[in-house]
Design a protein around this motif. Structure first.
Motif, PDB file in Angstrom:
ATOM      1  N   SER A 172       0.840  -1.202   0.000  1.00  0.00           N
ATOM      2  CA  SER A 172       0.000   0.000   0.000  1.00  0.00           C
ATOM      3  C   SER A 172       0.874   1.252   0.000  1.00  0.00           C
ATOM      4  O   SER A 172       1.938   1.286   0.632  1.00  0.00           O
ATOM      5  N   ASP A 201       1.018   4.166  -5.897  1.00  0.00           N
ATOM      6  CA  ASP A 201      -0.397   4.132  -5.526  1.00  0.00           C
ATOM      7  C   ASP A 201      -1.184   3.165  -6.417  1.00  0.00           C
ATOM      8  O   ASP A 201      -0.612   2.301  -7.094  1.00  0.00           O
ATOM      9  N   GLY A 202      -2.502   3.354  -6.441  1.00  0.00           N
ATOM     10  CA  GLY A 202      -3.358   2.444  -7.190  1.00  0.00           C
ATOM     11  C   GLY A 202      -3.048   2.394  -8.676  1.00  0.00           C
ATOM     12  O   GLY A 202      -3.294   1.370  -9.325  1.00  0.00           O
ATOM     13  N   ALA A 206      -2.667  -0.873 -10.811  1.00  0.00           N
ATOM     14  CA  ALA A 206      -3.433  -1.141 -12.037  1.00  0.00           C
ATOM     15  C   ALA A 206      -2.509  -1.643 -13.150  1.00  0.00           C
ATOM     16  O   ALA A 206      -2.878  -2.552 -13.911  1.00  0.00           O
ATOM     17  N   SER A 222     -10.053  -2.855  -0.438  1.00  0.00           N
ATOM     18  CA  SER A 222     -11.460  -2.445  -0.419  1.00  0.00           C
ATOM     19  C   SER A 222     -12.260  -3.104  -1.543  1.00  0.00           C
ATOM     20  O   SER A 222     -11.713  -3.505  -2.575  1.00  0.00           O
ATOM     21  N   ARG A 224     -14.242  -1.569  -3.445  1.00  0.00           N
ATOM     22  CA  ARG A 224     -14.207  -0.676  -4.622  1.00  0.00           C
ATOM     23  C   ARG A 224     -13.034  -1.058  -5.547  1.00  0.00           C
ATOM     24  O   ARG A 224     -13.199  -1.198  -6.756  1.00  0.00           O
ATOM     25  N   THR A 225     -11.864  -1.258  -4.951  1.00  0.00           N
ATOM     26  CA  THR A 225     -10.699  -1.636  -5.763  1.00  0.00           C
ATOM     27  C   THR A 225     -10.875  -3.047  -6.324  1.00  0.00           C
ATOM     28  O   THR A 225     -10.513  -3.319  -7.467  1.00  0.00           O
ATOM     29  N   LYS A 228     -12.606  -3.000  -9.535  1.00  0.00           N
ATOM     30  CA  LYS A 228     -11.741  -2.546 -10.650  1.00  0.00           C
ATOM     31  C   LYS A 228     -10.848  -3.696 -11.117  1.00  0.00           C
ATOM     32  O   LYS A 228     -10.585  -3.863 -12.304  1.00  0.00           O
ATOM     33  N   ILE A 229     -10.382  -4.493 -10.156  1.00  0.00           N
ATOM     34  CA  ILE A 229      -9.493  -5.616 -10.512  1.00  0.00           C
ATOM     35  C   ILE A 229     -10.272  -6.672 -11.293  1.00  0.00           C
ATOM     36  O   ILE A 229      -9.755  -7.244 -12.267  1.00  0.00           O
ATOM     37  N   CYS A 244     -11.801  -8.769   0.546  1.00  0.00           N
ATOM     38  CA  CYS A 244     -12.229  -7.370   0.735  1.00  0.00           C
ATOM     39  C   CYS A 244     -12.665  -7.168   2.183  1.00  0.00           C
ATOM     40  O   CYS A 244     -12.481  -8.026   3.017  1.00  0.00           O
TER      41      CYS A 244
END
Ligand code: NAD
Length: 476
Positions: A172, A201-202, A206, A222, A224-225, A228-229, A244
């Motif tokens: 992180s 960062d994210g 990604a 999270s 939310r992430t 996205k994954i 999560c």
């Protein structure tokens, strides 16, 4: 101020782009973490891919031996790495804090290192024999959160390596340095390219997730992430293990002797200042027991020294970051505005540092944000119920399902309630009591896939079935 580096193919790599890391207890600068470029991420994945066949070709005994050496390195550097955890993440050295996190890192290295997945004969008769082999998947992308930064990275990395995969790990951006340092030390015994890191960062995460040569993502963070994954995995068909968050309920059955369970209940809710995926985040108490449970938890909270976790005797630290600190404040303020009573705490402490007191909130119910959302902080809503059916219905009235607990003196009655809770794990008379041999994972929006034990090891392998036709018996 020192700049730290990430690890690609056994070499430390620095970056012209960095970001500053601050101690959440004091605001003091701790150093600069590197930001890996797109090219760095591609090189880390390429290094992992190149190293994978050689790593997989080693015998089980060789890989086990090297991972036991990793456990030894972690043991030797426990204090150094624990100091990084305390300074970056905030949990104290003492209590269930950073020394405890390091002991878990050692345990979660030794246990998978000693496990085997033998070939299974899944079917056999006179005509055929079908055997199930477990092969490594290839390159694992590991994406870690900030709450238990080193321990969760170990959960992702060690089973992956044990099974013959190679890894690119991204810590992180809130807590990168301790993890980068841990991997640097682990690389003193691992072959080059087997365990690599990238940092940032994210957006760096990604890049890792989208890389076509990444075969599986181990993600903790999270919801939310995670979504996205899932989207990104359409591109490379990467397999996913998604751990999560949760909004774990704890139900105390009527008439339970809570005094004898007070320590387990308190730490089940407040370990790491409640910033734990599987912490008790909503407490359901029978109306006749409410006053005694509240008094017990309040009494425990009063005895717990809070402060800079590098100081002796401190067992509660700060919230890790401003975003989380503001979220905790917002949820408590919202509960207050909707008629909740503050039993203890409820107001942020003066800085420096993101200190928020252990907070107990009464006169709340499902339908209040503090009960319905994951607070991920040192705040526990305590909800009265009048019958157990009502408590079970409210416990299950959530989008997530990571952990839960049932507290009672009649273990059979507790087990019957436990069986009706919709979550990956239900603990009885304990909460968050994870173990390296016991599978752990969520249901509903808490994710999918299991970690730990043999199930966790299987999850970082691909199955290979070899099905053989037996020759027809020769007629005499
Ligand atoms: P987060 O989702 O914000 O970040 C987690 C990691 O994902 C970070 O390394 C981040 O940089 C990376 N990331 C962000 N965007 C990305 C993207 N698009 N692609 C790839 N990677 C990306 O989560 P967080 O705030 O660090 O962690 C807190 C959450 O994690 C809480 O909800 C908590 O409950 C959950 N959690 C779950 C478990 C579990 O085992 N189930 C354990 C610990 C924490």
């Amino acid at each position: 101020m020192r700049e730290y580096s990430f690890m690609v193919n056994g070499k430390q790599v620095s970056s012209s782009q960095t970001f500053e890391i601050k101690n959440p207890a004091t605001g003091a600068s701790l150093g600069h973490a590197p930001i890996s470029s797109a090219n760095d991420v591609a090189e880390a994945v390429a290094a992992a891919k190149a190293a994978q066949p050689g790593w997989a070709a080693k015998s089980d005994e060789e890989r086990k031996g090297l991972l036991m050496q990793v456990a030894q390195v972690l043991t030797e550097h426990t204090e150094y790495l624990a100091q990084w955890i305390t300074q970056e993440q905030g949990k104290p050295m003492a209590g269930p804090g950073s020394m405890f996190e390091m002991q878990a890192c050692v345990g979660w290295t030794q246990v998978p290192a000693s496990l085997d997945l033998p070939v299974e004969t899944v079917f056999e008769d006179d005509t055929r024999s079908d055997k199930l082999y477990r092969k490594p998947i290839g390159v694992i992308g590991a994406i870690a959160p900030w709450n238990w930064p080193l321990m969760i990275a170990i959960w992702q990395v060690i089973p992956s390596l044990r099974a013959g995969n190679t890894v690119v790990l991204k810590p992180s951006e809130y807590t990168p340095i301790g993890t980068l340092e841990m991997v640097r030390l682990m690389n003193t015994v691992l072959p080059a390219g087997v365990l690599n890191t990238v940092s940032g960062d994210g957006s760096v995460g990604a890049l890792l997730v989208e890389n076509p040569d990444v075969d599986k993502i181990m993600f903790t963070g999270s919801e939310r992430t995670a979504r996205k994954i899932i989207e990104a995995s359409k591109g490379n068909m990467a397999r996913l293990t998604l751990e999560c968050g949760g909004n774990d309920p704890a139900i105390i059955l009527p008439g339970t002797d809570i005094a004898s369970k007070a320590g387990d209940l308190f730490w089940g809710a407040f370990i790491n200042m409640g910033q734990t995926c599987a912490c008790a985040k909503r407490l359901y108490v029978h109306e006749n027991d409410y006053d005694s449970v509240v008094d017990t938890l309040k009494g425990m909270a009063e005895q717990m020294p809070m402060g800079n976790g590098m100081e002796e005797g401190i067992v509660l630290g700060p919230v890790q970051n401003e975003m989380q600190f503001n979220k905790v404040k917002e949820l408590v303020d919202d509960a207050k505005a909707n008629g909740a009573s503050i039993i203890r705490g409820g107001t942020p402490m003066d800085g420096p540092g993101y200190f928020y007191p252990i907070t107990l909130v009464g006169d709340v119910d499902n339908g209040t944000r503090l009960v319905d959302e994951e607070q991920f902080g040192p705040v526990l809503p305590i909800i009265k119920y009048s019958n157990v059916e009502e408590a079970i219905a409210k416990a299950n009235d959530t989008e997530t399902g990571l952990g839960a607990s049932v507290w009672g003196d009649d273990l059979e009655a507790a087990a019957q309630v436990a069986a009706r809770i919709e979550s990956g794990t239900v603990w009885i008379n304990q909460h968050g009591a994870i173990h390296p041999m016991v599978p752990f994972g969520g249901v509903k929006a808490s994710g999918y896939g299991l970690e730990f034990g043999l199930e966790g090891l299987k999850a970082v392998t691909r199955p290979l079935v070899i099905s053989t036709k037996k020759p027809a018996p020769v007629e005499a």
